[in-house]
Design an enzyme around this catalytic site. Sequence first.
Site, PDB file in Angstrom:
ATOM      1  N   TYR A   1     -56.705  19.857 -25.632  1.00 11.04           N
ATOM      2  CA  TYR A   1     -57.704  20.078 -25.131  1.00 11.04           C
ATOM      3  C   TYR A   1     -59.136  19.951 -26.083  1.00 11.04           C
ATOM      4  O   TYR A   1     -60.149  19.827 -25.492  1.00 11.04           O
ATOM      5  CB  TYR A   1     -57.765  21.681 -24.552  1.00 11.04           C
ATOM      6  CG  TYR A   1     -57.122  21.795 -23.364  1.00 11.04           C
ATOM      7  CD1 TYR A   1     -57.676  21.445 -21.904  1.00 11.04           C
ATOM      8  CD2 TYR A   1     -55.600  22.179 -23.454  1.00 11.04           C
ATOM      9  CE1 TYR A   1     -56.653  21.664 -20.850  1.00 11.04           C
ATOM     10  CE2 TYR A   1     -55.060  22.313 -22.438  1.00 11.04           C
ATOM     11  CZ  TYR A   1     -55.359  22.112 -21.159  1.00 11.04           C
ATOM     12  OH  TYR A   1     -54.348  22.509 -20.035  1.00 11.04           O
TER      13      TYR A   1
ATOM     14  N   LYS B   1     -48.096  29.657 -16.024  1.00 11.66           N
ATOM     15  CA  LYS B   1     -47.296  28.435 -16.793  1.00 11.66           C
ATOM     16  C   LYS B   1     -46.411  28.957 -17.938  1.00 11.66           C
ATOM     17  O   LYS B   1     -46.834  29.994 -18.433  1.00 11.66           O
ATOM     18  CB  LYS B   1     -48.118  27.560 -17.310  1.00 11.66           C
ATOM     19  CG  LYS B   1     -47.633  26.213 -17.526  1.00 11.66           C
ATOM     20  CD  LYS B   1     -48.422  25.034 -17.957  1.00 11.66           C
ATOM     21  CE  LYS B   1     -47.783  23.822 -18.099  1.00 11.66           C
ATOM     22  NZ  LYS B   1     -48.807  22.641 -18.572  1.00 11.66           N
TER      23      LYS B   1
ATOM     24  N   HIS C   1     -59.541  19.975 -13.364  1.00  5.50           N
ATOM     25  CA  HIS C   1     -58.751  20.463 -14.816  1.00  5.50           C
ATOM     26  C   HIS C   1     -59.641  20.246 -15.809  1.00  5.50           C
ATOM     27  O   HIS C   1     -59.591  20.716 -17.115  1.00  5.50           O
ATOM     28  CB  HIS C   1     -57.617  19.797 -14.920  1.00  5.50           C
ATOM     29  CG  HIS C   1     -56.733  20.434 -15.746  1.00  5.50           C
ATOM     30  ND1 HIS C   1     -56.113  21.663 -15.737  1.00  5.50           N
ATOM     31  CD2 HIS C   1     -56.125  19.911 -17.203  1.00  5.50           C
ATOM     32  CE1 HIS C   1     -55.315  21.993 -16.835  1.00  5.50           C
ATOM     33  NE2 HIS C   1     -55.226  20.980 -17.561  1.00  5.50           N
TER      34      HIS C   1
ATOM     35  N   ARG D   1     -61.258  23.280 -17.531  1.00  9.15           N
ATOM     36  CA  ARG D   1     -60.560  23.774 -18.679  1.00  9.15           C
ATOM     37  C   ARG D   1     -60.652  23.039 -19.895  1.00  9.15           C
ATOM     38  O   ARG D   1     -61.049  23.753 -20.985  1.00  9.15           O
ATOM     39  CB  ARG D   1     -59.007  23.871 -18.258  1.00  9.15           C
ATOM     40  CG  ARG D   1     -58.250  24.406 -19.017  1.00  9.15           C
ATOM     41  CD  ARG D   1     -56.799  24.641 -18.462  1.00  9.15           C
ATOM     42  NE  ARG D   1     -55.762  24.863 -19.398  1.00  9.15           N
ATOM     43  CZ  ARG D   1     -55.502  26.342 -19.931  1.00  9.15           C
ATOM     44  NH1 ARG D   1     -56.282  27.192 -19.279  1.00  9.15           N
ATOM     45  NH2 ARG D   1     -54.462  26.406 -20.526  1.00  9.15           N
TER      46      ARG D   1
ATOM     47  N   HIS E   1     -51.567  29.545 -23.757  1.00 11.89           N
ATOM     48  CA  HIS E   1     -50.702  28.274 -24.396  1.00 11.89           C
ATOM     49  C   HIS E   1     -49.406  29.140 -25.355  1.00 11.89           C
ATOM     50  O   HIS E   1     -49.850  30.188 -26.053  1.00 11.89           O
ATOM     51  CB  HIS E   1     -51.391  27.501 -25.271  1.00 11.89           C
ATOM     52  CG  HIS E   1     -52.298  26.575 -24.483  1.00 11.89           C
ATOM     53  ND1 HIS E   1     -53.552  26.289 -24.929  1.00 11.89           N
ATOM     54  CD2 HIS E   1     -51.991  26.020 -23.210  1.00 11.89           C
ATOM     55  CE1 HIS E   1     -54.058  25.459 -24.172  1.00 11.89           C
ATOM     56  NE2 HIS E   1     -53.268  25.532 -23.016  1.00 11.89           N
TER      57      HIS E   1
ATOM     58  N   ARG F   1     -56.508  27.558 -15.221  1.00 13.42           N
ATOM     59  CA  ARG F   1     -55.994  26.638 -14.574  1.00 13.42           C
ATOM     60  C   ARG F   1     -56.236  26.688 -13.051  1.00 13.42           C
ATOM     61  O   ARG F   1     -56.471  27.841 -12.380  1.00 13.42           O
ATOM     62  CB  ARG F   1     -54.509  26.462 -14.651  1.00 13.42           C
ATOM     63  CG  ARG F   1     -54.108  26.507 -16.314  1.00 13.42           C
ATOM     64  CD  ARG F   1     -52.469  26.580 -16.418  1.00 13.42           C
ATOM     65  NE  ARG F   1     -52.108  26.309 -17.770  1.00 13.42           N
ATOM     66  CZ  ARG F   1     -51.776  27.475 -18.718  1.00 13.42           C
ATOM     67  NH1 ARG F   1     -51.872  28.577 -18.030  1.00 13.42           N
ATOM     68  NH2 ARG F   1     -51.646  27.287 -19.847  1.00 13.42           N
TER      69      ARG F   1
END
Length: 294
Positions: free
Chosen positions: A291, A174, A248, A251, A282, A149
């Site tokens: 994604y 995150k 982004h 990614r 994640h 990220r």
Amino acid sequence: MKALHSCFANYLTDFITLRRKLGCQFREQARILAEFDGFVARARHDGVPTTELACDFATANPGLAGSGQRQRFQLVRQFYDYLATFEPRTPVLDPRELRSPRTRFIAHIYAVAELGRLLQEARTISRRNPIRGITLHAIVGLAASTGLRIGEIVRLDRANVNLETGVLTLRRSKFAKDRLVPVHPSTLEALRRYASVRDARYSQSGSAAFFLTLRGERFARGTLEGDFCQLTRRAGLRRALARGPRFHDLRHTFAVRRLVAWYEEGADVQAMLPVLATYMGHVCYTHTAYYLQA
């Protein structure tokens, strides 16, 4: 956090401090609220906050995607809820004021040739300051090869990059998670080359950041996004003053290409999804599935 100057400055500062004490990192949110403070100050607004003020701020930048405008509005809505404790006349903002579109945003999956043009333009972006091109080349290459990220890249410290083993240590990313990210040997070699040039150029810099700006300081997220926007224009992927591929999307591209590579290798893709989810940081597979698109 920089000093705030609007009529809500003290309340904004206290709100940000409260959220951080509750365990939220609140970095990007604090930046947006600082922009809201500047917007209020420039508008010379003084007194009770209004719904119009929140909406005008959220939609002030026509180049910002609808999702970005909604993010800004929802953040101001949270601040209004906090402010109402001290100023009862503060309006309750309708969360549906800026409605979300029903269609899902489609990410740009970079073709190999497009990535090549981005890297080439990054390397030659500044004849006057070649170090800028070397830095952007390393950043774009790292993002494309690892799917990091943008926030993880700008927060990366020198102590988090092991140039011997090629393992990055991402702290409080995150969801406040830490994780280890091994990089490809070619990526590691590029990081070593960049670090060597950086240390020679910024030997007196006291910043702990791995990637440094021309001033020898850590990148701000907005600065890096602006540089990348310039890169996409130079590479012919974005017209002037128009929307185009985002940072982004690197990614997204990483996730899709990893999936395709496993498929071509004959691997059990379903069994490998937990590996991809862990690598990308994640907490559940549905986030990874976001994604993965045709």
